[in-house]
Design a protein around this motif. Sequence first.
Motif, short mmCIF file in Angstrom:
data_model
loop_
_atom_site.label_atom_id
_atom_site.label_comp_id
_atom_site.label_asym_id
_atom_site.label_seq_id
_atom_site.Cartn_x
_atom_site.Cartn_y
_atom_site.Cartn_z
N GLU A 196 47.72 36.22 45.91
CA GLU A 196 47.53 35.71 47.40
C GLU A 196 46.76 36.77 48.24
N GLN A 197 47.27 38.05 47.81
CA GLN A 197 46.58 39.17 48.76
C GLN A 197 45.11 39.19 48.28
N LEU A 198 44.49 39.11 47.02
CA LEU A 198 43.33 39.15 46.73
C LEU A 198 42.40 37.79 47.45
N ALA A 199 43.25 36.66 47.45
CA ALA A 199 42.39 35.66 48.12
C ALA A 199 42.18 35.72 49.46
N GLU A 200 43.18 36.44 50.34
CA GLU A 200 43.19 36.90 51.55
C GLU A 200 41.92 37.88 51.89
N LEU A 201 41.63 38.84 50.91
CA LEU A 201 40.72 39.89 50.89
C LEU A 201 39.41 39.19 50.87
N ARG A 202 39.44 38.25 49.93
CA ARG A 202 37.85 37.67 49.49
C ARG A 202 37.41 36.75 50.88
N ASP A 203 38.53 36.13 51.51
CA ASP A 203 38.04 35.37 52.69
C ASP A 203 37.67 36.14 53.82
N ARG A 204 38.48 37.29 53.99
CA ARG A 204 37.98 38.04 54.92
C ARG A 204 36.76 38.97 54.71
N ALA A 205 36.63 39.24 53.72
CA ALA A 205 35.53 39.90 53.24
C ALA A 205 34.10 38.97 53.31
N GLU A 206 34.19 37.58 53.06
CA GLU A 206 33.11 36.67 52.96
C GLU A 206 32.58 36.54 54.60
N GLN A 207 33.74 36.72 55.64
CA GLN A 207 33.27 36.54 56.85
C GLN A 207 32.77 37.77 57.46
N VAL A 208 32.82 38.85 56.87
CA VAL A 208 32.01 40.15 57.35
C VAL A 208 30.71 40.32 56.60
N VAL A 209 30.21 39.90 55.39
CA VAL A 209 29.40 40.39 54.54
C VAL A 209 28.09 39.59 54.72
N ALA A 210 26.97 39.91 54.61
CA ALA A 210 25.71 39.06 54.95
C ALA A 210 25.67 38.18 53.91
N PRO A 211 25.34 36.86 54.10
CA PRO A 211 25.48 35.83 52.92
C PRO A 211 24.40 36.36 51.68
N ASP A 212 23.42 36.94 51.83
CA ASP A 212 22.65 37.17 50.61
C ASP A 212 23.33 38.16 49.70
N THR A 213 24.09 39.12 50.59
CA THR A 213 24.93 40.12 50.00
C THR A 213 26.14 39.58 49.33
N TRP A 214 26.76 38.63 49.83
CA TRP A 214 27.80 37.78 49.31
C TRP A 214 27.28 37.18 48.08
N SER A 215 26.31 36.66 48.01
CA SER A 215 25.78 35.93 46.93
C SER A 215 25.39 36.92 45.75
#
Length: 350
Positions: free
Chosen positions: A3-22
Amino acid sequence: MHEQLAELRDRAEQVVAPDTWSYLNRGSGDERTVQEAHDAWGRYRLRPRVLRDVSTVTTELDLFGPWRTPIGIAPTAFHALLHPDGEVATAAGAAASGAPMVVSSRATRRLEDIAAAIDGPWWFQVYLMRERSITASLIERAAAAGATAMVLTADTPYVGHRARSAALSRPLPLTDEQALTNMRDHLPADVADIWELIDQRADLSLTDIGWVADVSHLPVIVKGVLRADDAVACAEAGASGIWVSNHGGRQLDRVVPTAVALPEIVAAVGDSVPVIVDGGVRDGFDALTALALGARAVMLGRPAMWALAAGGSDAVTAMLAELSAELAHALGLAGAARLGDLDPTMVTTR
């Protein structure tokens, strides 16, 4: 997924540029290897022992350095894309949790600054570049800065075709200054194409294990092994460790999950060299399974980067601490007071 990793992934996706996330999360081909990685660990079932003294449980180990946990951080490139302090923040987070960290050749902070943030043992990941003198200079710098082992990445003669976006030599938001942080001091003068010089060599061989050892005067771990016969050949050629990895599904797609390759490689090399594994580990139970199958350490790639992006060094520390605590709890319930109490009889696929 934890659960903690899922939350971190969701938070990270919100702050990281889309092309970097890809760039961070995509795999090669149709990404089948990425999709299968975590599920492969879940196919194992545990066979715990009872009536064992587990009043005190420890996850400590000594593997090219002393660590408080066998759950560490695999080499990943370009941390500055995810946090202003880049690898320095990642290193501080790993050090605070007593976890192994492998610093990438493609780091965006100077090796000496990363080493200062760790103030202890760490490993350096080696790409053999087309201009071998650049590789040699980086190896020598890492050794001088305190690295305790070299990790020779062997599964990247060239970059695999990545899905979801065009193949790039580096992600677009990265400047040349960032990408060349540790290489620019070692580049030949008047170079027409810097990126061609620092691209990976396609003519690697078993003799390169000895070359890295000779340059560094340190143990060499070969990363990217998925076959038992390759593992034996690497050990016989002088490798001090074998790292079972499919590069996070970013190289050849449709290769076996590391959870499938690990048991046969451990059986093949026996006690001659330690085995390390990464790929799809997402909780303490995955880690316990890998360790029971014979891995000495379990490394995380993308989860560490999610944590870095979501909350910097503190989030990296918290993520590693949480997974290590879950591992320790599972160890006790499995009847193991220490990592050495685990063995392959404690897991089954039936």
